[in-house]
Write a protein that holds these residues in place. Structure first.
Motif, PDB file in Angstrom:
ATOM      1  N   ALA A 389       0.717  -0.706  -0.070  1.00 31.43           N
ATOM      2  CA  ALA A 389       0.187  -0.333  -0.114  1.00 31.43           C
ATOM      3  C   ALA A 389       1.257   1.463  -0.166  1.00 31.43           C
ATOM      4  O   ALA A 389       2.213   1.350   0.235  1.00 31.43           O
ATOM      5  CB  ALA A 389      -0.521  -0.006   1.345  1.00 31.43           C
ATOM      6  N   TRP A 390      -0.061   2.041  -0.399  1.00 35.43           N
ATOM      7  CA  TRP A 390       1.243   3.458  -0.488  1.00 35.43           C
ATOM      8  C   TRP A 390      -0.025   4.740  -0.464  1.00 35.43           C
ATOM      9  O   TRP A 390      -1.155   5.157  -1.153  1.00 35.43           O
ATOM     10  CB  TRP A 390       2.405   3.433  -2.193  1.00 35.43           C
ATOM     11  N   ALA A 391       0.587   6.092  -0.468  1.00 32.85           N
ATOM     12  CA  ALA A 391       0.356   7.158  -0.258  1.00 32.85           C
ATOM     13  C   ALA A 391       1.259   8.437  -0.325  1.00 32.85           C
ATOM     14  O   ALA A 391       2.319   8.221   0.108  1.00 32.85           O
ATOM     15  CB  ALA A 391      -0.498   7.419   1.079  1.00 32.85           C
ATOM     16  N   TYR A 417       5.438   4.166   1.927  1.00 28.79           N
ATOM     17  CA  TYR A 417       4.994   2.576   1.055  1.00 28.79           C
ATOM     18  C   TYR A 417       4.826   1.561   1.859  1.00 28.79           C
ATOM     19  O   TYR A 417       6.177   1.637   3.422  1.00 28.79           O
ATOM     20  CB  TYR A 417       6.023   2.329  -0.173  1.00 28.79           C
ATOM     21  N   ALA A 418       3.934   0.875   2.239  1.00 28.34           N
ATOM     22  CA  ALA A 418       4.264  -0.188   3.506  1.00 28.34           C
ATOM     23  C   ALA A 418       4.145  -1.563   2.756  1.00 28.34           C
ATOM     24  O   ALA A 418       3.073  -1.950   1.819  1.00 28.34           O
ATOM     25  CB  ALA A 418       2.572   0.000   4.315  1.00 28.34           C
ATOM     26  N   ASN A 419       5.084  -3.074   2.288  1.00 26.85           N
ATOM     27  CA  ASN A 419       4.801  -4.655   1.980  1.00 26.85           C
ATOM     28  C   ASN A 419       4.457  -4.991   3.588  1.00 26.85           C
ATOM     29  O   ASN A 419       4.690  -4.950   4.572  1.00 26.85           O
ATOM     30  CB  ASN A 419       5.598  -4.322   1.481  1.00 26.85           C
ATOM     31  N   SER A 420       4.141  -6.021   3.077  1.00 26.72           N
ATOM     32  CA  SER A 420       3.491  -7.375   3.915  1.00 26.72           C
ATOM     33  C   SER A 420       5.151  -8.068   4.879  1.00 26.72           C
ATOM     34  O   SER A 420       6.041  -8.538   4.154  1.00 26.72           O
ATOM     35  CB  SER A 420       2.636  -8.152   2.699  1.00 26.72           C
ATOM     36  N   GLN A 428       8.601  -0.847   5.637  1.00 26.93           N
ATOM     37  CA  GLN A 428       8.239  -0.050   5.496  1.00 26.93           C
ATOM     38  C   GLN A 428       9.120   1.454   4.544  1.00 26.93           C
ATOM     39  O   GLN A 428      10.226   1.146   4.769  1.00 26.93           O
ATOM     40  CB  GLN A 428       7.201   1.000   6.694  1.00 26.93           C
ATOM     41  N   GLN A 429       8.809   2.399   4.167  1.00 26.01           N
ATOM     42  CA  GLN A 429       9.277   3.156   3.336  1.00 26.01           C
ATOM     43  C   GLN A 429       9.076   4.926   4.046  1.00 26.01           C
ATOM     44  O   GLN A 429       7.915   4.590   2.999  1.00 26.01           O
ATOM     45  CB  GLN A 429      10.018   3.040   2.314  1.00 26.01           C
ATOM     46  N   TYR A 430       9.401   5.483   4.231  1.00 29.13           N
ATOM     47  CA  TYR A 430       8.954   6.905   4.499  1.00 29.13           C
ATOM     48  C   TYR A 430      10.069   7.593   3.711  1.00 29.13           C
ATOM     49  O   TYR A 430      11.274   7.752   3.417  1.00 29.13           O
ATOM     50  CB  TYR A 430       8.958   7.521   5.794  1.00 29.13           C
ATOM     51  N   SER A 431       9.607   9.340   2.894  1.00 30.73           N
ATOM     52  CA  SER A 431      10.086   9.420   2.484  1.00 30.73           C
ATOM     53  C   SER A 431       9.794  11.336   2.301  1.00 30.73           C
ATOM     54  O   SER A 431       8.103  11.419   1.964  1.00 30.73           O
ATOM     55  CB  SER A 431      10.593   9.413   1.140  1.00 30.73           C
ATOM     56  N   ALA A 432      10.570  12.006   1.885  1.00 30.81           N
ATOM     57  CA  ALA A 432      10.110  13.410   2.558  1.00 30.81           C
ATOM     58  C   ALA A 432      11.344  14.510   1.702  1.00 30.81           C
ATOM     59  O   ALA A 432      12.479  14.241   2.427  1.00 30.81           O
ATOM     60  CB  ALA A 432       9.904  13.436   3.547  1.00 30.81           C
TER      61      ALA A 432
END
Length: 534
Positions: A389-391, A417-420, A428-432
């Motif tokens: 899933a992603w946003a 971004y989130a994975n099983s 998870q991955q978070y970026s800015a």
């Protein structure tokens, strides 16, 4: 009925009404992807037939384009052309009508027309485009080298490496060539070389050069080949053939302002799952996209996952189409909102998405009996289900009114971004980050970018790696020590050297390389160059 098929039924049930709405909302204005309605047609080098209004390509941070012609407030501004570095995922610039939509008739999106060194040698470019045929060739090169010494005792070294790609693309507007309304085809081949230097100091999560590998070490590797058709008065776009899933989903041209694979061409967590086919490899697929309103879209599709898609046995050249190793389907869905804010009409792009698949995956921790497979000695459990899933969002917050770049401005971007965690390494991955183009009036086509990424490794994968380390066995992800979390920071300055050429000095800093606490931080310097020949 599996969860994948239930999900497909749900997508169909929600998607078809939007198509019906689309057909009932026919309009007569030309609309850019940013949602700007235009009451009068503009001149264009695009490929719409004479029966439809001509359009101008605009800067659209939701679709990869090589030429970006920009129209910004006020409407009397002259559109300008500035180069973008999008050879990594070039299908994004042709496989969607969202950047230029005419609601009223089926039509073909304008052919890409990049700023190039050879504008029109011997007149052949104009001759072909007048008949609906576009041929483009470019090359991208990425160099990076460590400026810090690696952690001792693990066989690591301080070094540098170069990676690159050349590509040849062909797009055909069959409406113009043979009067087949709304129909076009797209194909691309590449050659690749090199490896990322970040492997030398122990990182296996955020490659310092994204344009490496999966090219089979051959002169010609097929990336994609597919057909595209618009229906429902131009509001619905269909595509089928060999298509990379990640060219359409969780994608943005802004990401390839950067060089690190954490950002370009998609958030790196997106390609953890091999059912999410990623450039330069593709799978058999069918994708459908619609735009119920001028500022919203929804898309979904079916992508047939193939075992060993990134290996040389089946896919070294990319031309093996038999599908003998298809072992499941991935079904993504993504919805987006693309508003304009304020008197400067600042564009934003906001998207959320989800993908589910039924291909076989090895459990990160448990065996067939629900015990740690590293302790029991039994094979890891096979799961025929995984998800992601992603946003993602980007928003221009300040527009620079400079001569020579009508769409210059400061853009903020970020996402998750989130994975099983049961089947993927990156949970998870978070970026800015930020991107600023045209901030220097004397250099209106130069761009500066800064981006930061945080990656959290799946806790079950970490637990297995700790058991493997305890027993003195190689770790599951080819890491040196058990992985937990890590970060990478990148800063780049893209210089517009001349028509068709950009050069971008680049700095990268790794916190806990490869998400490994035992490895000290590392810093790199390098550059990324892009040359568009024609």
């Amino acid at each position: 009925m599996s969860r994948v098929h239930i999900h497909a039924a749900f997508c169909l049930a929600t998607f078809l009404p939007s198509c019906a709405i689309a057909q009932s909302l026919g309009a007569t204005s030309t609309t850019a992807q940013d949602g700007t309605a235009r009451t009068s047609p503009l001149s264009s080098t695009g490929s719409a037939s004479s029966s439809t209004p001509s359009t101008v390509q605009s800067y659209t941070p939701n679709a990869k384009v090589t030429q970006i012609q920009v129209t910004a407030p006020p409407p009397t501004d002259t559109p300008v052309v500035w180069p973008s570095e999008n050879s990594e995922l070039p299908s994004e610039r042709v496989n969607t009508p969202l950047n230029q939509i005419y609601f009223g008739n089926e039509w073909v999106p304008p052919l890409p027309h990049p700023e190039a060194i050879l504008v029109d040698p011997f007149g052949w470019n104009t001759w072909l485009r007048d008949r609906g045929v576009a041929i483009m060739m470019d090359t991208t090169n990425e160099f990076s080298g460590a400026i810090t010494s690696p952690t001792k005792g693990y066989g690591l070294r301080q070094g540098s490496s170069n990676a690159g790609q050349y590509s040849l693309e062909n797009d055909i507007d069959w409406e113009k060539l043979a009067n087949v309304r709304g129909f076009s085809t797209h194909a691309l081949v590449v050659g690749r070389y090199g490896i990322p230097a970040s492997r030398m100091f122990g990182d296996n999560l955020n490659p310092s050069s994204e344009i490496y590998g999966a090219g089979g070490n051959v002169v010609v590797h097929l990336v994609y080949a597919y057909a595209e058709e618009t229906i429902a008065k131009g509001r619905v776009d269909l595509a089928g053939g060999r298509i990379p899933l990640l060219n359409d989903f969780s994608a943005s041209p802004l990401y390839c302002t950067f060089q690190n694979n954490a950002f370009c061409g998609n958030p790196k967590a997106s390609s953890d799952n091999i059912t999410h086919s990623s450039y330069p490899d593709a799978s058999w697929a069918f994708r459908v996209r619609t735009r119920p309103t001028t500022s919203t879209y929804i898309q979904t599709g079916v992508y047939f996952s193939q075992a060993g898609i990134y290996a040389n046995t089946q896919y070294r050249t990319g031309f093996k189409f038999n599908g003998a190793d298809i072992h499941g389907e991935a079904i993504p869905v993504e919805a987006g909102w693309e508003p304009l804010f304020g008197k400067d009409k600042l564009p934003g792009h906001y998207k959320v998405g989800y993908v589910i698949d039924n291909a076989p995956h090895k459990d990160n921790y448990y065996d067939v009996n629900g015990q740690p497979y590293m302790i029991s000695g039994l094979p890891a459990r096979t799961l025929h289900y995984s998800w992601s899933a992603w946003a993602l969002a980007d928003q221009m917050v300040w527009r620079h009114h400079v001569k020579g770049n009508a769409d210059a401005g400061l853009i903020l971007l970020g996402g998750m971004y989130a994975n099983s965690p049961r089947t993927q390494l990156r949970a998870q991955q978070y970026s800015a980050g930020l991107i600023d183009s045209g901030f220097w009036a004397a250099r209106p086509l130069d761009t500066i970018g800064i981006n930061f990424s945080y990656v959290r490794v799946s806790k079950t994968a970490t637990a297995t790696e700790r058991l493997q380390a305890m027993y003195g066995l190689p770790l599951m992800s080819s890491s040196l020590t058990p992985q937990t979390f890590g970060e990478v920071l990148e800063a780049t300055y893209r210089i517009h050297v001349m028509r068709g050429i950009t050069f971008a000095p680049d700095f990268q800093y790794y916190f806990r390389p490869g998400a490994q606490k035992a490895l000290k931080d590392a810093a790199m310097l390098g550059f990324k160059s892009h040359i568009q020949f024609f």
